[in-house]
Scaffold this motif. Structure first.
Motif, PDB file in Angstrom:
ATOM      1  N   GLU A  86       0.727  -1.145  -0.023  1.00 28.99           N
ATOM      2  CA  GLU A  86      -0.058   0.006  -0.025  1.00 28.99           C
ATOM      3  C   GLU A  86       0.762   1.131   0.130  1.00 28.99           C
ATOM      4  O   GLU A  86       0.332   2.201  -0.429  1.00 28.99           O
ATOM      5  CB  GLU A  86      -0.933  -0.017   1.138  1.00 28.99           C
ATOM      6  N   ARG A 101      -9.851   4.574 -12.977  1.00 30.08           N
ATOM      7  CA  ARG A 101     -11.291   4.953 -12.165  1.00 30.08           C
ATOM      8  C   ARG A 101     -12.236   4.139 -12.346  1.00 30.08           C
ATOM      9  O   ARG A 101     -12.463   3.484 -13.539  1.00 30.08           O
ATOM     10  CB  ARG A 101     -11.348   6.309 -12.414  1.00 30.08           C
ATOM     11  N   ASP A 104     -18.121   4.340  -8.046  1.00 32.87           N
ATOM     12  CA  ASP A 104     -18.800   3.474  -6.920  1.00 32.87           C
ATOM     13  C   ASP A 104     -20.265   3.862  -6.779  1.00 32.87           C
ATOM     14  O   ASP A 104     -20.862   4.994  -6.266  1.00 32.87           O
ATOM     15  CB  ASP A 104     -18.287   3.858  -5.301  1.00 32.87           C
ATOM     16  N   LYS A 111     -13.821   7.060  -7.943  1.00 33.74           N
ATOM     17  CA  LYS A 111     -12.490   6.576  -7.005  1.00 33.74           C
ATOM     18  C   LYS A 111     -11.342   6.045  -7.994  1.00 33.74           C
ATOM     19  O   LYS A 111     -11.712   5.459  -9.098  1.00 33.74           O
ATOM     20  CB  LYS A 111     -12.868   5.590  -5.962  1.00 33.74           C
ATOM     21  N   ASP A 112     -10.318   6.731  -7.667  1.00 34.75           N
ATOM     22  CA  ASP A 112      -9.269   6.274  -8.688  1.00 34.75           C
ATOM     23  C   ASP A 112      -8.583   4.974  -8.084  1.00 34.75           C
ATOM     24  O   ASP A 112      -9.237   4.304  -7.583  1.00 34.75           O
ATOM     25  CB  ASP A 112      -8.033   7.460  -8.528  1.00 34.75           C
ATOM     26  N   GLN A 114      -5.957   3.656  -7.168  1.00 30.48           N
ATOM     27  CA  GLN A 114      -5.260   3.292  -5.768  1.00 30.48           C
ATOM     28  C   GLN A 114      -6.309   3.162  -4.922  1.00 30.48           C
ATOM     29  O   GLN A 114      -6.302   2.261  -3.904  1.00 30.48           O
ATOM     30  CB  GLN A 114      -4.195   4.434  -5.428  1.00 30.48           C
ATOM     31  N   THR A 115      -7.563   4.179  -4.721  1.00 30.80           N
ATOM     32  CA  THR A 115      -8.260   4.192  -3.687  1.00 30.80           C
ATOM     33  C   THR A 115      -9.333   2.760  -3.775  1.00 30.80           C
ATOM     34  O   THR A 115      -9.452   2.190  -2.825  1.00 30.80           O
ATOM     35  CB  THR A 115      -9.196   5.261  -3.850  1.00 30.80           C
ATOM     36  N   TYR A 116      -9.797   2.232  -4.940  1.00 27.36           N
ATOM     37  CA  TYR A 116     -10.659   1.382  -5.168  1.00 27.36           C
ATOM     38  C   TYR A 116      -9.835  -0.154  -5.060  1.00 27.36           C
ATOM     39  O   TYR A 116     -10.392  -1.051  -4.291  1.00 27.36           O
ATOM     40  CB  TYR A 116     -11.385   1.431  -6.216  1.00 27.36           C
ATOM     41  N   ARG A 118      -7.307  -0.592  -2.754  1.00 29.44           N
ATOM     42  CA  ARG A 118      -7.311  -0.452  -1.464  1.00 29.44           C
ATOM     43  C   ARG A 118      -8.624  -1.193  -0.772  1.00 29.44           C
ATOM     44  O   ARG A 118      -8.369  -1.947   0.218  1.00 29.44           O
ATOM     45  CB  ARG A 118      -7.014   0.869  -0.802  1.00 29.44           C
ATOM     46  N   GLU A 119      -9.619  -0.540  -1.251  1.00 25.51           N
ATOM     47  CA  GLU A 119     -11.042  -1.082  -0.838  1.00 25.51           C
ATOM     48  C   GLU A 119     -11.231  -2.464  -1.062  1.00 25.51           C
ATOM     49  O   GLU A 119     -11.833  -3.065  -0.137  1.00 25.51           O
ATOM     50  CB  GLU A 119     -12.097   0.116  -1.191  1.00 25.51           C
ATOM     51  N   THR A 145     -17.368  14.728  -7.052  1.00 20.52           N
ATOM     52  CA  THR A 145     -16.065  13.773  -7.225  1.00 20.52           C
ATOM     53  C   THR A 145     -15.646  13.867  -8.661  1.00 20.52           C
ATOM     54  O   THR A 145     -14.441  13.170  -8.767  1.00 20.52           O
ATOM     55  CB  THR A 145     -16.131  12.428  -6.520  1.00 20.52           C
TER      56      THR A 145
END
Length: 674
Positions: A86, A101, A104, A111-112, A114-116, A118-119, A145
């Protein structure tokens, strides 16, 4: 090749008018002008490949282009685990494995990557891809957003998309181009598009399904459902057409509305039609493109053979003409090529992972796009890496044709220098091309109709040639393509330019009979006509084909042209052949040519562009491959235009027995195709 000996051979044969026939159809010359092939020396200046590169108002440094070229495509990303730290910056290869991207839908947040990731535990989540027609842009929506305005013809369309995603509990994530790719008018956005466009094939393939939102998105699902019922109840059940005539007739309007929707006629939605594993509509039903294609073919057939006529009380359609040769008036959306090739291309895509470029260009030639360069960019997701070239960010939103033509020239140069000769074996010429560029198929040429040559269909497509190669050294210079070829023979006779339809088919029959009666070897053209019968939907059954082919050959060998046409009319051959593969169509000519050392001329049916007729005595049939001649499927036809320069004017189907002769006697010669 010894042209003087060929000239002597030619003088030993001349047509004799054995039977009354309109000789205005044919033109002959007894001998060609002297031609001595010459070797191309290495002193020819090489083509400045940098000159092919497009220079826009926002140029990209060469280093950037090379860096973009290093971005490699990857296999289907769906469900792949991506293991990463991470705290570690995402590398460029990771960018190629997952959408940049995702939206959601549950939280209505973009969400970019890296964000999605991570989730989702560093796993690409199941997501829905959306294919929609932009339509006339009336609204610029502002979504939370999303940093750029989202162009939309109707905000209710977005509500429909979001409502479907929320209703389907399997769908949390969604990918949609106008939301997930930067749409702002900036150099940064252009650079992003240049990277993202080649990766769209992975995005659509990796999706669990593709939600199709047509232009008429409110009425389309119901109309589609009615056509599915029609197919199940009547077409697939082989129910009586006469007993169901009213329902079938009234469904013409429904089918016309569905296949006429703009979604089927945009360049960008074409790859979105082919790439996904499944298409769904907003009411949850699956979009059956294969069924629509079969319905089109079925309607053409039952209208042609007279099974379907307007029933009492039926709607008047000004574009439907039951029982006529042209049962559906052009221009209409009922051109069966629009959907007929989908099955073939889908199979090619599944087998090879890509579709050949010329087939795509021809198929998409009549589709619409906002920018000229979209005609290529909109198909990029369907191409193999071998056919792709780096995209200059300046090209992504250029309104001129310069960006398209520059990118196309680079694609053609790449194919040729890799030994792939498919650009030469299809018919999409540009008569006004610059010197040294006539060999190159023109991306704006393969339209169904051409304004400068009314009534002339420019595109001839031959997918069977896509794997032909020439492994001899080929070189592109400013004066043309330097290539080693085999001369098949010299054209010594040609018919007039022949158009489309049954009446024009009679001209082909007349020429074939006359040349047969005068001692030519017409086996090549007769076999092509027999193949046309085998592929015609006017032939009742497969059992009928062999007998019909035998009768056709017999008619063309009758002692009298009157007997020939009497039999042709009795068997309705002219109309049957009109609907055969690669028989009729614009720009056809019957050619008579002679091979070195062979006294008897051969006769073939060629595709010759109407603006470039054969130059008698200086027209040749040429094999541009280096493969065994018996394996070659198509030759090109060229006119001599300089001491060592030839210009392609068309193509002709190869004939294996002639290939056997070439394998034994022909020697490759280097020429220039200008």
């Amino acid at each position: 090749m010894d042209s003087e000996s060929i000239a002597q051979e030619f003088s030993s044969w001349a047509p004799n008018n054995l039977q009354p026939v309109n000789l205005d159809l044919l033109t002959f010359r007894q001998a060609p002008q002297a031609f001595q092939p010459v070797l191309i020396t290495e002193s020819n200046s090489p083509l400045d490949l940098d000159a092919l590169c497009y220079t826009g108002s926002r140029s990209q440094p060469k280093a950037d282009l090379e860096a973009a070229a290093e971005s490699k495509s990857v296999d289907d990303a769906g469900g792949m685990d991506i293991k990463m730290n991470e705290d570690h910056d995402l590398r460029e290869d990771i960018l190629a494995k997952a959408p940049l991207r995702l939206y959601d839908c549950e939280n209505e947040v973009l969400k970019d990557q890296q964000t999605y990731l991570r989730e989702t535990g560093h796993t690409i989540p199941p997501y829905l891809a959306v294919s929609q027609v932009w339509g006339e842009i009336k609204h610029q929506m502002i979504l939370p957003t999303v940093e750029w305005p989202v162009a939309m013809s109707d905000p209710a369309k977005w509500d429909t998309i979001l409502a479907y995603c929320k209703a389907d509990k399997r769908v949390k994530w969604m990918w949609m181009d106008v939301i997930c790719i930067n749409q702002s008018n900036s150099p940064e956005a252009d650079e992003e598009k240049a990277v993202e466009v080649p990766k769209m094939n992975h995005y659509y393939r990796g999706a669990i399904a593709c939600l199709v939102v047509p232009n008429d998105y409110l009425n389309f699902p119901l109309a589609h459902a009615q056509l599915v019922d029609l197919s199940c109840d009547i077409m697939d059940a082989n129910a009586s057409v006469q007993e169901n005539a009213l329902r079938i007739w009234e469904s013409i309007a429904v089918l016309d509305a569905v296949i006429g929707d703009e979604w089927f006629w945009r360049v960008w939605t074409y790859q979105e039609l082919l790439l996904p594993n499944k298409h769904i509509l907003s009411d949850g039903q699956e979009l059956r493109v294969d069924l629509l294609r079969r319905l089109l073919d079925w309607y053409h057939k039952i209208l042609r053979n007279g099974s379907l006529n307007k029933p009492q009380g039926g709607t008047d359609y000004d574009f439907i003409h039951p029982g006529k040769e042209l049962v559906i008036s052009a221009p209409r959306n009922w051109q069966t090529r629009n959907l007929r090739f989908q099955t073939r291309m889908k199979e090619e895509l599944e087998q090879n992972g890509h579709v050949n470029l010329i087939s795509l260009i021809w198929q998409a030639s009549h589709k619409q796009s906002m920018y000229p360069v979209d005609r290529l960019l909109g198909l990029y997701g369907l191409l193999s890496d071998k056919e792709k070239v780096p995209i200059n960010p300046s090209e992504a939103s250029d309104l001129s044709t310069a960006a398209l033509e520059s990118m196309w020239a680079r694609v053609m140069a790449k194919a040729i220098t890799l030994g792939r000769v498919w650009p030469l074996l299809h018919d999409s010429p540009e008569p006004d091309a610059a010197e040294g560029r006539h060999w190159m198929p023109h991306i704006t040429a393969p339209t169904l109709w051409n304004e400068r040559f009314p009534g002339a269909a420019l595109a001839g497509l031959y997918p069977e040639t896509i794997n032909h190669h020439n492994h001899k050294d080929m070189k592109i210079t400013n004066n043309g393509l330097h290539i080693a070829v085999r001369f098949v023979g010299c054209v010594m006779g040609t018919s007039i330019n022949i158009g489309d339809g049954g009446g024009e088919m009679n001209k082909i029959i007349a020429c074939t009979w006359f040349l047969t009666a005068n001692g030519c070897n017409t086996d090549p053209i007769i076999q092509q006509l027999q193949h046309g019968l085998a592929t015609s939907d006017m032939v009742a059954s497969e059992e009928e084909i062999p007998g019909s082919q035998e009768v056709l050959s017999g008619a063309l060998h009758e002692s009298s042209i009157y007997d020939c046409f009497e039999l042709m009319e009795e068997m309705n051959f002219a109309r049957k052949l009109t609907y055969g593969y690669a028989i009729t169509g614009w720009n056809k000519r019957v050619l008579c040519f002679q091979i070195e050392g062979q006294k008897t001329p051969f006769v073939v049916l060629a595709w010759i562009h109407c603006s470039s007729p054969p130059k008698m005595g200086d027209c040749w049939i040429v094999d541009v491959t280096s493969e065994p001649a018996q394996m070659v499927r198509r030759w090109i036809v060229v006119n001599k235009v300089g001491p060592k320069t030839f210009r392609k004017i068309g193509t002709v189907r190869a004939w294996q027995p002639i290939g056997a002769i070439l394998d034994q006697s022909s020697v490759p010669v280097r020429i220039i195709l200008d």
